[in-house]
Write an enzyme that holds these catalytic residues in place. Structure first.
Site, PDB file in Angstrom:
ATOM      1  N   GLY A  42      11.997  39.163  37.215  1.00  0.00           N
ATOM      2  CA  GLY A  42      11.503  40.518  37.010  1.00  0.00           C
ATOM      3  C   GLY A  42      11.953  41.423  38.136  1.00  0.00           C
ATOM      4  N   CYS A  43      11.897  42.715  37.878  1.00  0.00           N
ATOM      5  CA  CYS A  43      12.362  43.679  38.876  1.00  0.00           C
ATOM      6  C   CYS A  43      11.483  43.650  40.120  1.00  0.00           C
ATOM      7  CB  CYS A  43      12.419  45.079  38.270  1.00  0.00           C
ATOM      8  SG  CYS A  43      10.952  45.560  37.340  1.00  0.00           S
ATOM      9  N   PHE A  44      10.158  43.693  39.927  1.00  0.00           N
ATOM     10  CA  PHE A  44       9.265  43.646  41.090  1.00  0.00           C
ATOM     11  C   PHE A  44       9.391  42.321  41.845  1.00  0.00           C
ATOM     12  CE2 PHE A  44       6.674  46.805  38.557  1.00  0.00           C
ATOM     13  CZ  PHE A  44       6.852  47.862  39.416  1.00  0.00           C
TER      14      PHE A  44
ATOM     15  N   ALA B  35      12.607  42.257  44.135  1.00  0.00           N
ATOM     16  CA  ALA B  35      12.491  43.010  45.391  1.00  0.00           C
ATOM     17  C   ALA B  35      11.521  42.313  46.344  1.00  0.00           C
ATOM     18  CB  ALA B  35      12.036  44.437  45.106  1.00  0.00           C
TER      19      ALA B  35
ATOM     20  N   ILE C  82      13.303  50.619  42.736  1.00  0.00           N
ATOM     21  CA  ILE C  82      12.050  49.945  43.065  1.00  0.00           C
ATOM     22  C   ILE C  82      11.982  49.806  44.565  1.00  0.00           C
ATOM     23  CG2 ILE C  82      11.080  47.602  43.182  1.00  0.00           C
ATOM     24  CD1 ILE C  82      11.262  47.423  40.232  1.00  0.00           C
TER      25      ILE C  82
END
EC number: 1.2.1.38
Lengths: 345, 345, 345, 345
Positions: free
Chosen positions: A148-150, A153, A241
């Site tokens: 996932g993107c979160f 990061a 993000i």
């Protein structure tokens, strides 16, 4: 090589397509869509006029496996869960960009995603595609659960600290902020321009489905870790993000010492740019690229450290990392087709 | 009543002017500016065409005290420090919107603001104008140190927890986000549209001058509190502040119990809107108004609580709270001239 | 080949650098800056971290001509005027992105730009680099006057109409809109985020210096043309230009007939994408790319035609077209290093 | 007085509600909604928390006429067409903010709006509510067709020129730009944040339904006028409309002469602010207010004049002008409840 994209009309799919236009080893991209089959891709995305004449093909598994050598699934959560069993009999490698293959424990998946998990057999084949951390597994994987993107990061910002055993296992707070494109292309009041522009909101407080994904990997690295706090905010911008990570050091360290820890940890990772002491990354500085930029600040007053990790949610947070994994699975350099600069301003 | 505004060409000054246009007890606003004296206010701010014909007057103390009954200082930090001694011999009440009168300890001020503090005599006269919490002192104050935008959002979100002794005194993390107008009207690369738009950045990590202001008040409420962590982010929007506050409960509580604590605490505070359980405030929902909206979420997994507090940085975070204090100092209802709805969308 | 960029710290210079990172025939980019010489380029533009280690070099003509094979001048207007005479004795080809070499008549230049024109000798050597229209001249030019962003969008939208003699020579109105990056990186109140965001303004009404540039080329194509009306608006976005062009047809034509005229005219122009009937381009659809997208609508009620032409002002409106010209001057395909897709969303 | 709002959940309805909160002669606002009846208004619009406890009522004509003294219809086009016949037997005055009552000729309405017109009887009772121009008719009207946002900005910018016979009746081009809130609150791909942000597009080229509305009024003023050209652009901002109007002078005039014509024409119109020579209005300078600001530039080179007219589309372009008309119909000053300053920045 011929690659296929299921869910090509979403933003993740369009971004894979953008990358593939310059990928040296991909001859053709075949695009699949259940909703828009039969229409041209340029009707959905006029920015591709002159760059592709593709028509969207229906999602028929037997035809897909006949047509292509490699499959990207960039559809919303739930689609991979339903389809993957049909692909399992075939030899085709799959990278799924949704959350469907990420949770090893199907019951956890179902309690956070609120629909049925994929079959256990598929989950077992899936490797978590955090490119910099799981290289060896990725290279030999059949299925990739693209992170996932979160989590991307966050985990890239945490790995040097956790893997070096530097932080308190019961003190981890992640305040994450995202641009709106992470919500996809589907129109809703929550992504309506007049409601989002000149506005900042928090959402899914303590309930975001990326939380268990982060915890799963952290505990894979160190099972002692306690539950974390993870919040997500919607920022009036399209891409980007930022994860602002707050944790506590086991023993006091200065910012420059930590910067060295991060630099050493990522010395062979092209896409991770650890910033110099005193410099903090901005989301626009990775816009359109596959970079993850990291800044660190140790605070002597509190013995806490703040890590700032930024990515482009559609690139390193989705399509870019997917292609990076695709490269690794095919034995190419991870940077193939991805070594372009961010676009600024 | 005649009021004066020093620093009328800044955004805080313009916002006081906007409020004063509808304030029932203010007959006239006289505007002072060192840089633009002699030009009309409408030349600086054409949105006031037809609403005022004021010319900007020079900053001459003896003339100011002769002209007006009440003074707002809305100039950058440092101006009040330099000027306040000149006003002390006179009887005129002053509300200062900069940080100059906020720190009780001049050495702390100087170490965070990097210039000379005001005279000790002025600091002693100054009351911290956090309207909801310091009412009795504000009513009789000669000088008001109007709180900073971040401290206002933060402290209003923390007061019910701290004053009720509910949280761990050594666990307090504030992740704050602001619109760009908080940086004032002075052009700089850091507020240049092309650099800020479609971008998110963190700034002054562990170094923001509002940090000691928050700690000073927290410790005034409870001296046991340990150093806090406080971060500030610049969001691509003009107005709005959100403070996302993370802390730990001393004993387990549910969200609805906490919501009741907050509602009770602010039951007589018109401008504080404690949201229902499950509802979280967005910055746009207070846009242009003096409200501070607060949402709460307790997380049983971690025994932590997340408080979300939003304000319009130019209103409750500056001019609005200044007028609220002005009302209280004059014995009027705190809502006088301020009881208008936010503008949405 | 080694290329140099004077004015590398501006947005146009940074965009040339971004393109050059993937240009197959450029070995090295040397960056020159009078203001920031001696500092690293990454200090100015952290998005280039890991992509370049260049330090900004001083602007010393003899050293520059020794170092490089080709020069881009991306400095503000006036710099080329002052420097070009120093370069004339040398053999080095130059593309200037400012307006300095564009006006053939020095007195017109001076009356719109308000400073001294370059020497007449340089003006005579300069070819107007509207890539699609002046190919043969560009290929053999020593100096290129790279067109302005507004003239590029406007002239590409007008060429098929004017060159085919289809429109009334005394009826031409261009309503142009631009993103803020066209104003460069220099901070000013007019580009201050809080003043530009959520705002739309018109500027330099009937006074924009791109007006004579447009007229010069139109009259070069057809000397009969009368003075035009040209307006420019600042839109709260970073990149993108749209020219909405209003003119009158000499004889009635339908939209599809006009669409055919445009398609035929640009059939060999890779970067011009004439849209289908009923489809109108949006600025974001060319974001980050060198495309110019054009839509046409004929209105039977008025016998007028509306042409919509969009470009990315920093690409086809500046750096992209400069590199396109650079390619043509060196005998390479015009698309070399420029054949990448727009970034969307 | 009790007023009702049908379509209270739209942006126009919410804006009427915002104004009514401070209107001195309105005791109560009753809100009607077919979709959301039974829920609280604050659930739809949390920015009204503490300001209203209203629940949304169903749309039942007999109950509505019993409950209220005055009705605002702020529903989408088509609703008034269907409902107005039911209201006709009653005595209640109605202001309709949709386009349904604006076109005197039902067949024109139907050809541009693509659904059935209201009954002829209602159309005949309806007065076009362009407040500054139709005062006497508005004062005695039963029904008001509240003007469209684009026509309001355009017609106010044209009236002094047309009514004074200064311009060529066959030369009128209006290039209009709007913020996104004009599209209402209904989510769609065309108003999806990621598609609109950092983007500029033209829409309904030569097909916008406000075109016949503008022509109807222009020809009411001067029947000789020929068909006009009218374009609409979507700008990435929430509020604001700018009409850039291009026309030709019959005889040469200078800007200052035209500025005097406009100033004289609007000398008794509080809400029209004719700007000084050389000053051009920006949309943000009227944000949240009922002002229409106008700038003028005559161009000697072309004998054309450019008029720039800006409004807040939800205020002077919808709710604000509706309340202005409401005031006039009730014999109050037109500024009642509307004399507040724009919010800037």
């Amino acid at each position: 090589m011929k690659v296929g994209i299921i869910g090509a009309t979403g933003y993740g799919g369009a971004e894979i397509m953008r990358i593939m236009k310059r990928h040296p080893y991909v001859d053709e991209c075949i695009l699949y869509s259940s909703r828009h089959q039969g229409t041209t891709y340029c009707k959905q995305y006029p920015h591709f006029v002159k760059l592709t004449k593709q028509t969207l093909e229906p999602i028929e598994v037997s035809q897909i496996v006949a047509d292509i050598d490699f499959l990207f699934m960039a559809a919303p959560s739930g689609v991979c869960s339903r389809l993957i069993a049909e692909f399992e009999p075939y030899d085709i490698p799959v990278i799924d960009l949704s959350g469907d293959l990420r949770m090893k424990d199907a019951t956890i998946y179902e309690s956070w995603y609120h629909h049925a998990a994929p079959p256990q057999s598929a989950l077992e084949k899936a490797v978590y595609g955090l490119s910099e951390l799981n290289q060896e597994e990725i290279k030999v994987a059949k299925y990739i659960a693209n992170p996932g993107c979160f989590p991307t990061a966050t985990l890239l910002g945490l790995a040097p600290l956790i893997k070096n055993g530097l932080i308190n296992e019961s003190f981890l707070i992640i305040d994450a902020k995202t641009g709106v494109s992470g919500a996809g292309r589907k129109a809703s009041i929550g992504t309506h321009f007049s409601e989002v522009n000149e506005n900042l909101k928090i959402y899914k407080v303590n309930e975001h489905q990326h939380l268990p994904e982060i915890e799963q990997t952290i505990r894979y690295w160190n099972p002692v870790f306690q539950p974390i706090t993870f919040s997500t905010h919607l920022v009036p911008m399209t891409r980007g993000i930022m994860a602002t990570i707050y944790t506590e050091l086991k023993t006091s360290m200065k910012t420059n010492e930590l910067q060295t820890v991060f630099s050493d940890f990522y010395q062979n990772s092209y896409f991770i740019r650890v910033r110099e002491v005193g410099q903090f990354p901005e989301t626009k500085e990775v816009y359109g690229s596959n970079f993850c930029d990291i800044g660190i600040s140790a605070d002597e007053r509190t013995n806490r450290v703040t890590v700032i990790s930024v990515i482009d949610n559609l690139m390193k947070g989705a399509a870019g990392q997917a292609v990076q994994n695709f490269n690794m699975m095919n034995g190419w350099s991870e940077t193939t087709g991805l070594d372009f600069a961010p676009i600024y301003p």
